[in-house]
Design a protein around this motif. Structure first.
Motif, PDB file in Angstrom:
ATOM      1  N   ASN A  20       0.822  -1.214   0.000  1.00 41.62           N
ATOM      2  CA  ASN A  20       0.000   0.000   0.000  1.00 41.62           C
ATOM      3  C   ASN A  20       0.852   1.258   0.000  1.00 41.62           C
ATOM      4  OD1 ASN A  20      -2.607  -1.214  -0.010  1.00 41.62           O
ATOM      5  ND2 ASN A  20      -2.340  -1.731   2.146  1.00 41.62           N
ATOM      6  N   ARG A  24       0.502   4.195  -2.688  1.00 39.84           N
ATOM      7  CA  ARG A  24       0.386   5.578  -2.211  1.00 39.84           C
ATOM      8  C   ARG A  24       1.419   6.478  -2.887  1.00 39.84           C
ATOM      9  NH1 ARG A  24       3.380   8.178   1.809  1.00 39.84           N
ATOM     10  NH2 ARG A  24       2.331   9.892   2.908  1.00 39.84           N
ATOM     11  N   THR A  27       0.596   7.077  -6.581  1.00 42.36           N
ATOM     12  CA  THR A  27      -0.526   8.006  -6.728  1.00 42.36           C
ATOM     13  C   THR A  27      -0.105   9.439  -6.417  1.00 42.36           C
ATOM     14  OG1 THR A  27      -2.061   6.235  -6.119  1.00 42.36           O
ATOM     15  CG2 THR A  27      -2.888   8.494  -6.012  1.00 42.36           C
ATOM     16  N   THR A  56     -10.299   0.782 -10.032  1.00 42.18           N
ATOM     17  CA  THR A  56     -10.794   1.915  -9.266  1.00 42.18           C
ATOM     18  C   THR A  56      -9.853   3.091  -9.469  1.00 42.18           C
ATOM     19  OG1 THR A  56     -11.438   2.676  -7.047  1.00 42.18           O
ATOM     20  CG2 THR A  56      -9.524   1.234  -7.177  1.00 42.18           C
ATOM     21  N   MET A  58      -7.621   6.011  -8.367  1.00 44.92           N
ATOM     22  CA  MET A  58      -6.890   6.359  -7.157  1.00 44.92           C
ATOM     23  C   MET A  58      -6.686   7.874  -7.133  1.00 44.92           C
ATOM     24  SD  MET A  58      -6.435   3.172  -6.369  1.00 44.92           S
ATOM     25  CE  MET A  58      -5.332   3.221  -4.969  1.00 44.92           C
ATOM     26  N   ASP A  59      -7.087   8.512  -6.046  1.00 44.32           N
ATOM     27  CA  ASP A  59      -6.846   9.949  -5.916  1.00 44.32           C
ATOM     28  C   ASP A  59      -6.270  10.236  -4.542  1.00 44.32           C
ATOM     29  OD1 ASP A  59      -9.020   9.974  -4.085  1.00 44.32           O
ATOM     30  OD2 ASP A  59     -10.426  10.368  -5.719  1.00 44.32           O
ATOM     31  N   ASP A  61      -7.439  11.948  -2.130  1.00 49.17           N
ATOM     32  CA  ASP A  61      -8.399  11.865  -1.034  1.00 49.17           C
ATOM     33  C   ASP A  61      -8.418  10.471  -0.406  1.00 49.17           C
ATOM     34  OD1 ASP A  61      -9.116  14.485  -1.358  1.00 49.17           O
ATOM     35  OD2 ASP A  61     -10.881  14.052  -2.601  1.00 49.17           O
ATOM     36  N   LEU A  62      -8.192   9.454  -1.237  1.00 50.73           N
ATOM     37  CA  LEU A  62      -8.172   8.083  -0.734  1.00 50.73           C
ATOM     38  C   LEU A  62      -7.111   7.922   0.348  1.00 50.73           C
ATOM     39  CD1 LEU A  62      -8.907   5.038  -0.924  1.00 50.73           C
ATOM     40  CD2 LEU A  62      -7.179   4.862  -2.723  1.00 50.73           C
ATOM     41  N   PHE A  63      -5.989   8.581   0.173  1.00 48.01           N
ATOM     42  CA  PHE A  63      -4.880   8.406   1.097  1.00 48.01           C
ATOM     43  C   PHE A  63      -4.940   9.369   2.275  1.00 48.01           C
ATOM     44  CE2 PHE A  63      -3.542   6.829  -3.019  1.00 48.01           C
ATOM     45  CZ  PHE A  63      -3.118   5.562  -2.677  1.00 48.01           C
ATOM     46  N   ARG A  66      -7.447   7.452   4.700  1.00 50.25           N
ATOM     47  CA  ARG A  66      -7.037   6.124   5.170  1.00 50.25           C
ATOM     48  C   ARG A  66      -5.519   6.095   5.204  1.00 50.25           C
ATOM     49  NH1 ARG A  66      -9.768   2.171   0.973  1.00 50.25           N
ATOM     50  NH2 ARG A  66      -8.892   0.596   2.349  1.00 50.25           N
ATOM     51  N   VAL A  75      -4.704  -2.883  -0.923  1.00 46.64           N
ATOM     52  CA  VAL A  75      -6.092  -2.473  -1.114  1.00 46.64           C
ATOM     53  C   VAL A  75      -6.604  -2.858  -2.499  1.00 46.64           C
ATOM     54  CG1 VAL A  75      -6.031  -0.576   0.535  1.00 46.64           C
ATOM     55  CG2 VAL A  75      -5.362  -0.164  -1.841  1.00 46.64           C
TER      56      VAL A  75
END
Length: 366
Positions: A20, A24, A27, A56, A58-59, A61-63, A66, A75
């Motif tokens: 992950n 991250r 992205t 999906t 990935m942006d 905001d996802l990181f 979480r 993920v």
């Protein structure tokens, strides 16, 4: 050749800590620095082979919501079976589905693909990408640390920490009950986990797939420990170590799959008979793959992810990022897809173990 706007990222093969953190980093660099879109492909190659396609976006905001930097596993999901060139179908037939993968990539209008995988995944994904003229950049990950051309792969450090902690815990039990404790760890073709953790954890015997061993050699080491006044001993054995007869120790799982496992139990009976000591076996198994990634794995994953995206920006495809000489470099995939990187019989770690009096198998000619 147009501008790069969209890239994909997928994880392939067995999971490990730090995946992950790579996703991250990819992205952050792609979206934050280059303004690209990043599509996370779900379940490795299957996400591009299935219809409808599974992915999906990935942006950032996802990181932010979480904390994936600290999360184990992936993920995106992953697979370690189902070769696209010989894919098993429900009716029992095996078909070549490589063009489904290629078609899926082009349907998503991707301009490049970051593949996070081990040596087997690198080989298969390179073949797929070559077939479809897909621009691929690889990121090495494996707890076995057996990917060629890199000193470290993502996931290795965390796995070694887990094994070392297990040895620390087993030592107290071994001393309390005057036992020989055998710890079976992962390592199909290479013994990097066993030798690194074995040295760090104070093992008396370390057995790896690269070196032959003898029961008498193990027994002599245990007798020497006893002669020195210690009534217990620690043994680390990689799952890929063969029996004295040269056979692999395996167990069968559901679905007809066969996996390495059982060498610890095999050795336990024979060591007890040869030395008269009480022995016990612990198999760590998938515990080595999970948990919070170590500092080293987070750092490695972050540096690898950024460099992988930079390679795509430079259109330097067909390469894998690697760690050499205390820094990140990149190497041609042709140098990677040559099989697992094994321990050198007279390499620095095995020589260090011998210097500490650890039995690591029979010494081959220099």
């Amino acid at each position: 050749m147009g501008d790069i706007r969209r890239i994909g990222v997928l994880t392939s093969g067995g999971d490990c800590a730090g995946l992950n953190a790579v996703i991250r980093a990819v992205t952050h660099r792609a979206v934050g620095s280059y303004g690209w879109k990043v599509l996370g492909i779900l379940d490795g190659t299957l996400g591009l082979m299935d219809r409808p396609l599974r992915y999906t976006e990935m942006d950032l905001d996802l990181f932010s919501g979480r904390d994936l930097l600290r999360a184990g596993g992936t993920v995106l999901g992953t697979v370690n079976k189902g070769d696209p060139f010989a894919f098993p179908m429900p009716d029992g037939k095996v078909v070549d589905r490589s063009l489904d993968f290629v078609d899926g990539f082009h349907r998503l209008e991707l301009d490049g693909l970051v593949v996070i995988g081990g040596d087997g995944s690198m080989r298969i994904l390179k073949q797929l990408c070559d077939k479809g003229s897909i621009g691929m950049v690889g990121v090495p990950k494996t707890i076995d640390n057996d990917v060629e051309a890199t000193e470290y792969a993502v996931g290795f450090s965390t796995a070694v920490n887990v094994v070392t902690e297990a040895l620390d815990r087993l030592q107290a039990t071994a001393a309390s009950h005057h036992r020989v404790m055998i710890l079976e760890v992962m390592g199909r073709d290479a013994g990097h986990i066993a030798v690194n953790a074995g040295i760090a954890g104070g093992a008396d015997v370390i057995l790896v797939p690269e070196l032959p061993y003898s029961l008498e050699g193990i027994a002599q080491r245990i007798r020497k420990v006893q002669a020195e006044g210690r009534s217990h001993a620690l043994i680390v054995v990689a799952e890929g170590v063969k029996t004295l007869g040269g056979e692999a120790a395996t167990v069968s799982h559901s679905g007809g799959q066969t996996r390495y496992g059982g060498i610890g139990a095999y050795l336990s009976e024979r060591i007890a008979e040869a030395t008269g000591t009480e022995t016990r076996v612990t198999i760590l198994g998938h515990v080595q793959r999970g948990g919070v990634p170590s500092m080293r794995d987070r750092l490695l994953a972050s540096a690898f992810g950024v460099h992988a995206v930079d390679l795509i920006a430079q259109r330097r495809f067909g390469r894998m990022v690697a760690w050499q000489n205390r820094g990140v470099i990149d190497v041609p995939l042709e140098e990677v897809c040559v099989g697992p990187r094994c321990l050198e019989p007279h390499g620095p770690l095995l020589n260090a173990a011998r210097g500490l009096g650890i039995y690591v198998g029979e010494v081959p000619p220099a």
